[in-house]
Motif scaffolding. Structure first.
Motif, PDB file in Angstrom:
ATOM      1  N   UNK A  98      48.446 106.005 -33.410  1.00  0.00           N
ATOM      2  CA  UNK A  98      48.701 106.418 -32.029  1.00  0.00           C
ATOM      3  C   UNK A  98      50.066 105.944 -31.530  1.00  0.00           C
ATOM      4  N   UNK A  99      50.399 104.693 -31.744  1.00  0.00           N
ATOM      5  CA  UNK A  99      51.674 104.143 -31.280  1.00  0.00           C
ATOM      6  C   UNK A  99      52.681 103.921 -32.385  1.00  0.00           C
ATOM      7  N   UNK A 100      52.548 104.652 -33.477  1.00  0.00           N
ATOM      8  CA  UNK A 100      53.425 104.426 -34.636  1.00  0.00           C
ATOM      9  C   UNK A 100      54.684 105.278 -34.579  1.00  0.00           C
ATOM     10  N   UNK A 101      55.310 105.298 -33.406  1.00  0.00           N
ATOM     11  CA  UNK A 101      56.598 105.978 -33.273  1.00  0.00           C
ATOM     12  C   UNK A 101      57.695 104.922 -33.193  1.00  0.00           C
ATOM     13  N   UNK A 102      58.915 105.347 -33.390  1.00  0.00           N
ATOM     14  CA  UNK A 102      60.055 104.429 -33.451  1.00  0.00           C
ATOM     15  C   UNK A 102      60.188 103.571 -32.193  1.00  0.00           C
ATOM     16  N   UNK A 118      50.732 109.492 -30.185  1.00  0.00           N
ATOM     17  CA  UNK A 118      50.689 109.217 -28.752  1.00  0.00           C
ATOM     18  C   UNK A 118      52.075 109.244 -28.151  1.00  0.00           C
ATOM     19  N   UNK A 119      52.164 109.034 -26.846  1.00  0.00           N
ATOM     20  CA  UNK A 119      53.456 109.040 -26.158  1.00  0.00           C
ATOM     21  C   UNK A 119      54.388 107.949 -26.667  1.00  0.00           C
ATOM     22  N   UNK A 120      55.666 108.142 -26.406  1.00  0.00           N
ATOM     23  CA  UNK A 120      56.687 107.197 -26.857  1.00  0.00           C
ATOM     24  C   UNK A 120      56.675 105.890 -26.074  1.00  0.00           C
ATOM     25  N   UNK A 121      56.153 105.915 -24.871  1.00  0.00           N
ATOM     26  CA  UNK A 121      56.164 104.711 -24.049  1.00  0.00           C
ATOM     27  C   UNK A 121      57.412 104.580 -23.194  1.00  0.00           C
ATOM     28  N   UNK A 122      58.204 105.637 -23.125  1.00  0.00           N
ATOM     29  CA  UNK A 122      59.392 105.683 -22.269  1.00  0.00           C
ATOM     30  C   UNK A 122      59.403 107.032 -21.546  1.00  0.00           C
ATOM     31  N   UNK A 123      60.124 107.086 -20.444  1.00  0.00           N
ATOM     32  CA  UNK A 123      60.233 108.346 -19.707  1.00  0.00           C
ATOM     33  C   UNK A 123      61.231 109.270 -20.401  1.00  0.00           C
ATOM     34  N   UNK A 124      60.863 110.546 -20.447  1.00  0.00           N
ATOM     35  CA  UNK A 124      61.708 111.572 -21.057  1.00  0.00           C
ATOM     36  C   UNK A 124      62.391 112.357 -19.940  1.00  0.00           C
ATOM     37  N   UNK A 125      63.598 112.851 -20.228  1.00  0.00           N
ATOM     38  CA  UNK A 125      64.341 113.597 -19.210  1.00  0.00           C
ATOM     39  C   UNK A 125      63.500 114.739 -18.648  1.00  0.00           C
ATOM     40  N   UNK A 126      63.622 115.084 -17.420  1.00  0.00           N
ATOM     41  CA  UNK A 126      64.635 114.662 -16.465  1.00  0.00           C
ATOM     42  C   UNK A 126      64.286 113.378 -15.716  1.00  0.00           C
ATOM     43  N   UNK A 127      63.148 112.758 -15.999  1.00  0.00           N
ATOM     44  CA  UNK A 127      62.729 111.557 -15.270  1.00  0.00           C
ATOM     45  C   UNK A 127      63.181 110.267 -15.937  1.00  0.00           C
ATOM     46  N   UNK A 128      63.663 110.336 -17.151  1.00  0.00           N
ATOM     47  CA  UNK A 128      64.089 109.139 -17.863  1.00  0.00           C
ATOM     48  C   UNK A 128      65.361 109.374 -18.649  1.00  0.00           C
ATOM     49  N   UNK A 169      53.270 113.538 -19.527  1.00  0.00           N
ATOM     50  CA  UNK A 169      54.493 114.274 -19.233  1.00  0.00           C
ATOM     51  C   UNK A 169      54.525 115.547 -20.083  1.00  0.00           C
ATOM     52  N   UNK A 170      54.575 116.688 -19.422  1.00  0.00           N
ATOM     53  CA  UNK A 170      54.570 117.961 -20.145  1.00  0.00           C
ATOM     54  C   UNK A 170      55.821 118.138 -21.002  1.00  0.00           C
ATOM     55  N   UNK A 171      56.960 117.611 -20.562  1.00  0.00           N
ATOM     56  CA  UNK A 171      58.170 117.695 -21.383  1.00  0.00           C
ATOM     57  C   UNK A 171      57.992 116.903 -22.676  1.00  0.00           C
ATOM     58  N   UNK A 172      57.349 115.741 -22.570  1.00  0.00           N
ATOM     59  CA  UNK A 172      57.152 114.904 -23.751  1.00  0.00           C
ATOM     60  C   UNK A 172      56.150 115.531 -24.717  1.00  0.00           C
ATOM     61  N   UNK A 173      55.047 116.053 -24.206  1.00  0.00           N
ATOM     62  CA  UNK A 173      54.071 116.671 -25.109  1.00  0.00           C
ATOM     63  C   UNK A 173      54.646 117.953 -25.709  1.00  0.00           C
ATOM     64  N   UNK A 174      55.503 118.633 -24.947  1.00  0.00           N
ATOM     65  CA  UNK A 174      56.184 119.810 -25.491  1.00  0.00           C
ATOM     66  C   UNK A 174      57.077 119.431 -26.663  1.00  0.00           C
ATOM     67  N   UNK A 175      57.763 118.281 -26.535  1.00  0.00           N
ATOM     68  CA  UNK A 175      58.610 117.790 -27.634  1.00  0.00           C
ATOM     69  C   UNK A 175      57.758 117.423 -28.846  1.00  0.00           C
TER      70      UNK A 175
END
Length: 183
Positions: free
Chosen positions: A65-69, A110-120, A153-159
């Motif tokens: 789940x959290x095994x992203x960079x 799972x999510x990256x744990x940071x905000x993705x643009x345009x919010x981050x 975040x829909x932008x993040x799940x889209x990515x």
């Protein structure tokens, strides 16, 4: 064995539960990187998968789940994305084979744990690249499908969806979560 989509079309499939919660209940502290156990304590991870299979799970999720960079970097493990994800997929596959059950292995992202643009500050293209690294390793580990879970975040799940699609055409279960205020 039917493909995941054929099985899903035929009946309701039962998924496993929370990997982290069970690892914690088995004595792994909350401040530990649960995904690192794929390398440091693979038997524990396989045992948790086995417990879910004994309970009747048709689908088990990899311990990734959290095994992203981004998340692994916080534990000093950012350079082990491939190894941790590949091991996670192989451990889940081994648990299914050892159980003698017919079950599907879902590559958990799972999510990256940071905000993705345009919010981050993290660009959507950067997020997609990080998810792609994870998806490549999980696909190489022979998962049957991907579960993208707990995204807000829909932008993040889209990515994340774009990243998986750039790697393979396996089925994707994409889950979003909402707050009490509807956000």
């Amino acid at each position: 064995m039917k493909t995941f989509l054929e099985a899903l079309d035929a009946r309701v499939l039962v998924c496993d539960g929370a990997m982290g919660t069970l690892l914690y209940s088995k004595g792994v502290f909350i401040n530990r990187c649960f995904e690192s156990l794929n390398l440091s304590n693979p038997d524990l991870v396989t045992d948790v998968h086995g417990d879910y299979l004994k309970a009747g799970a048709d689908v088990i999720e990899t311990n990734t789940f959290g095994a992203n960079r981004m998340k692994l970097r916080g534990f000093g493990l950012g350079d082990q994305v491939r190894d941790i994800n590949l091991a996670g997929a192989r451990l889940a596959r081994r648990a299914v084979e050892q159980s003698g059950c017919e079950a599907y292995v879902a590559g958990a992202i799972g999510p990256l744990g940071v905000r993705v643009e345009p919010w981050g500050k993290t660009g959507v293209d950067e997020a997609e690249a990080m998810f792609r690294d994870q998806a490549h390793a999980l696909a190489d580990g022979q998962v049957d499908l991907f579960i993208l879970e707990t995204f807000r975040d829909l932008n993040e799940i889209g990515a994340a969806i774009a990243a998986v699609r750039s790697v393979c055409d396996l089925p994707i279960v994409a889950q979003a979560t909402t707050e009490e205020d509807g956000s």
